[in-house]
Design an enzyme around this catalytic site. Structure first.
Site, mmCIF file in Angstrom:
data_model
loop_
_atom_site.group_PDB
_atom_site.id
_atom_site.type_symbol
_atom_site.label_atom_id
_atom_site.label_comp_id
_atom_site.label_asym_id
_atom_site.label_seq_id
_atom_site.Cartn_x
_atom_site.Cartn_y
_atom_site.Cartn_z
ATOM 1 N N ARG A 78 -8.375 7.762 -5.804
ATOM 2 C CA ARG A 78 -8.228 7.966 -4.365
ATOM 3 C C ARG A 78 -7.324 9.174 -4.133
ATOM 4 O O ARG A 78 -6.176 9.178 -4.569
ATOM 5 C CB ARG A 78 -7.613 6.725 -3.701
ATOM 6 N N HIS A 118 -4.473 12.236 5.390
ATOM 7 C CA HIS A 118 -3.249 11.614 4.885
ATOM 8 C C HIS A 118 -2.073 12.508 5.316
ATOM 9 O O HIS A 118 -1.318 13.016 4.507
ATOM 10 C CB HIS A 118 -3.321 11.436 3.366
ATOM 11 N N GLU A 163 -2.839 4.944 7.168
ATOM 12 C CA GLU A 163 -1.654 4.357 7.813
ATOM 13 C C GLU A 163 -1.327 4.914 9.195
ATOM 14 O O GLU A 163 -0.261 5.503 9.393
ATOM 15 C CB GLU A 163 -0.427 4.510 6.892
ATOM 16 N N ASN A 293 -3.401 -0.891 2.497
ATOM 17 C CA ASN A 293 -2.175 -0.490 1.803
ATOM 18 C C ASN A 293 -1.198 -1.643 1.958
ATOM 19 O O ASN A 293 -0.811 -1.990 3.078
ATOM 20 C CB ASN A 293 -1.568 0.758 2.449
ATOM 21 N N TYR A 295 2.466 -3.205 0.737
ATOM 22 C CA TYR A 295 3.731 -3.066 0.019
ATOM 23 C C TYR A 295 4.567 -4.328 0.095
ATOM 24 O O TYR A 295 5.072 -4.800 -0.908
ATOM 25 C CB TYR A 295 4.509 -1.848 0.545
ATOM 26 N N GLU A 363 -3.512 1.137 -1.561
ATOM 27 C CA GLU A 363 -2.167 1.441 -2.047
ATOM 28 C C GLU A 363 -1.421 0.148 -2.316
ATOM 29 O O GLU A 363 -1.561 -0.824 -1.558
ATOM 30 C CB GLU A 363 -1.342 2.250 -1.036
HETATM 31 C C1 FCB Z 1 2.715 4.891 1.998
HETATM 32 C C2 FCB Z 1 2.044 6.243 2.063
HETATM 33 C C3 FCB Z 1 2.011 6.976 0.748
HETATM 34 C C4 FCB Z 1 3.300 6.784 -0.023
HETATM 35 C C5 FCB Z 1 3.623 5.324 -0.154
HETATM 36 C C6 FCB Z 1 4.847 5.033 -0.980
HETATM 37 O O1 FCB Z 1 3.267 4.593 3.234
HETATM 38 O O2 FCB Z 1 0.718 6.121 2.531
HETATM 39 O O3 FCB Z 1 1.727 8.331 1.005
HETATM 40 O O4 FCB Z 1 4.315 7.485 0.595
HETATM 41 O O5 FCB Z 1 3.775 4.761 1.121
#
Ligand code: FCB
Length: 460
Positions: A78, A118, A163, A293, A295, A363
């Protein structure tokens, strides 16, 4: 010892990057400046003073990087197209570059997963108002159409916008990302709408182009949990979900903004009159899959009277959330709670509320302690565990009936982590920024063995 757990056939084993974070070569082959060039060159904006001028020099070293991906058995990459390289009419060198990159991936058996946006908006568009200006949406639609025409014969996987929530939150409310506005809540929600509209217009262009392949959005989503049994916390947990998740998923999958969050915005910024008739139909163009994405979850506590929103995100204390975490939760080196079960919760919820949309994790990753040994080996056992546990969580979601297409780890390479500069290393591959040498970390080797087996095994 857990049994070996297989992934679906054709599962995408990938890693992610984005153009400004890895490419460098900012003044080559007709690239025009982006808002991130401007922002990173503004003194005091980036921790450590870094810029993306050189970054990982991926623009020149992509062959070596693709070879490493091949070596690690990855079958998906990606990356994002830099709009500033494809901006000037008649300038083909940027297109030639991505042609070569895409061909190089296909030659190595790696599927390109292409993000159109992006965050590196051409500065010239920002000078005309950027994403606050509705015209930018049409410029994006034209740019998308040019990309589908140039690359659509070879790219199966497309993502429109990365995002959108972060673009508005950090770029218009907190002033921590380009273009660096602060406290502009109306700006934030205007930009959200224009980004969503840009997504919808790109999907329309994609269908009109007749390209095969699949297209979707890549939002960052966070499961929400109340910080306590207090009903006020449950209330703000739902409210914040409206701000972070539903504000994007509802229009894309249901063709409407959530009433509760719309009312909260309108109370502060007045009527959302930048939403025109027909916009929501455009935004709700059917998509083929959803990039996610992921986290970390958000654990929410009510803070009555706080502005703009009456809540805050806390680290969970004595409440056992459905994600099964309480205080003592493990964190990455940057303090982000590590909650793999949150991914399962999140995907099950998306399926329950929005239907069986196929999911590609676009992500997921973190910063962890790394030990570099004399021979050059990089030990990063916590990243290995992180990958294992999140893939297990993804399989748990699949067992609940969620359609999972693949997993793209953030990131392939250590890179320019936006405002945080170069100190935060998210890569599977370490980059020595002095020599540009690449060193495959232990976690990458582990990930590569999973990719080869298309199955989850314990790390040895
Ligand atoms: C996300 C972003 C990516 C990177 C990660 C750690 O928010 O999409 O570009 O910065 O976090």
């Amino acid at each position: 010892m857990q049994p070996v757990r297989p992934f679906p056939d054709g599962f995408l084993w990938g890693a992610s990057t984005s153009s400004y974070q890895v490419e460098g070569a900012v003044a080559e082959d007709g690239r025009v400046p982006s808002i991130w060039d401007t922002y990173s060159h503004t003194p005091g904006k980036i921790d450590g003073g870094g810029t993306g001028d050189v970054a990982c020099d991926h623009y020149h070293r992509w062959r070596e990087d693709l070879d490493l991906m091949r070596e690690l058995n990855l079958n998906a990459y990606r990356f994002s197209l830099a709009w500033p390289r494809l901006f000037t009419p008649g300038e083909r060198r940027g297109f030639d570059h991505y042609d070569q990159l895409i061909d190089g991936l296909l030659e190595r058996g790696i599927a390109p997963v292409v993000t159109l946006y992006h965050w590196d908006l051409p500065q010239a568009l920002e000078d005309g108002g950027g994403w606050l200006n509705r015209d930018t949406v049409e410029r994006f639609a034209e740019y998308s159409a040019a990309c589908f025409e140039a690359f659509g014969d070879r790219v199966e996987w497309w993502l429109t916008i990365n995002e959108p929530w972060i673009v508005g939150l950090l770029g218009y409310l907190h002033g921590l990302h380009a273009p660096g506005y602060q406290d502009d809540l109306r700006g934030e929600v205007t930009v959200f709408h224009h980004l969503l509209l840009a997504h919808g217009r790109a999907v329309q262009q994609f269908r009109a182009s007749g390209c095969g392949g699949r297209i979707g959005l890549a939002p960052n989503l966070a499961p929400h949990y109340p910080a306590s049994d207090d009903p006020a916390d449950a209330e703000v947990s739902w409210a914040s979900d409206g701000y972070v998740n539903r504000w994007f998923l509802d229009p894309v999958f249901r063709g409407s903004y959530p009433d509760d969050q719309r009312a909260r915005y309108e109370e502060i910024v007045g009527p959302l009159d930048f939403v025109h008739d027909g916009d929501l139909e455009t935004i709700a163009q059917p998509t083929d899959y959803l990039g996610v994405n992921y986290y970390s979850p958000r654990t929410m506590e009510a803070v009555p009277g706080d502005t703009p929103w009456p809540w805050r995100v806390v680290v969970p204390t004595d409440v056992a959330t459905t994600g099964g975490f309480t205080d003592g939760v493990v964190r990455t080196a940057t303090g982000t709670p590590i909650v793999p079960a949150g991914l399962t919760d999140l995907l099950a919820r998306v399926r329950d509320d929005y239907g069986d949309v196929p999911i590609l994790i676009t992500e997921n990753g973190g910063v962890f302690p790394e030990q570099i040994e004399a021979g050059g080996r990089v030990r990063d056992p916590q990243r290995t565990a992180f990958i294992h546990d999140h893939l297990a969580a993804l399989l748990d979601a699949a067992a609940l009936g969620v359609t999972v297409l693949g997993y793209c780890h953030w990131s392939l390479l250590d890179n320019f982590e936006w405002k945080l500069g170069y100190d935060q290393r998210f890569g599977l591959i370490r980059v020595d920024y002095d020599s540009q040498a690449r060193i495959v970390k232990d976690s990458a080797r582990y990930y590569g063995t999973l990719a080869a087996a298309n199955a989850l095994r314990e790390a040895r």
